[in-house]
Scaffold this motif. Structure first.
Motif: not given
Length: 78
Positions: A4-25
């Motif tokens: 799945v394409l995981v997209r991060y927004f606002a504080a989530a993007a800051e905490a992950a250090g990225r805006d999006e990535e592909l993950l398996t779940a």
């Protein structure tokens, strides 16, 4: 499990250090656990935030994932 394409927004993007990535779940719960293991700084965001899956905001760990999920921080409005 699905990729799945995981997209991060606002504080989530800051905490992950990225805006999006592909993950398996396959479910929100699996994704939640994967995110906590990969990004411990996301813990406070995930504790109060939510996921947007198929246009529906959810925190249900059994909710199935498809092609894309958005990690949303808690919002306040007024």
């Amino acid at each position: 499990m699905a990729e799945v394409l995981v997209r991060y927004f606002a504080a989530a993007a800051e905490a992950a250090g990225r805006d999006e990535e592909l993950l398996t779940a396959s479910t929100v719960g699996e994704l939640h656990d994967t995110l906590l293991a990969s990004y411990p700084a996301l813990a406070p965001v995930l504790a109060k935030g939510s996921f947007l899956v198929d246009g529906v905001v959810t925190r249900d760990p059994a909710r199935a994932l498809r092609g894309q999920v958005d990690v949303l921080p808690p919002f306040s409005g007024g």
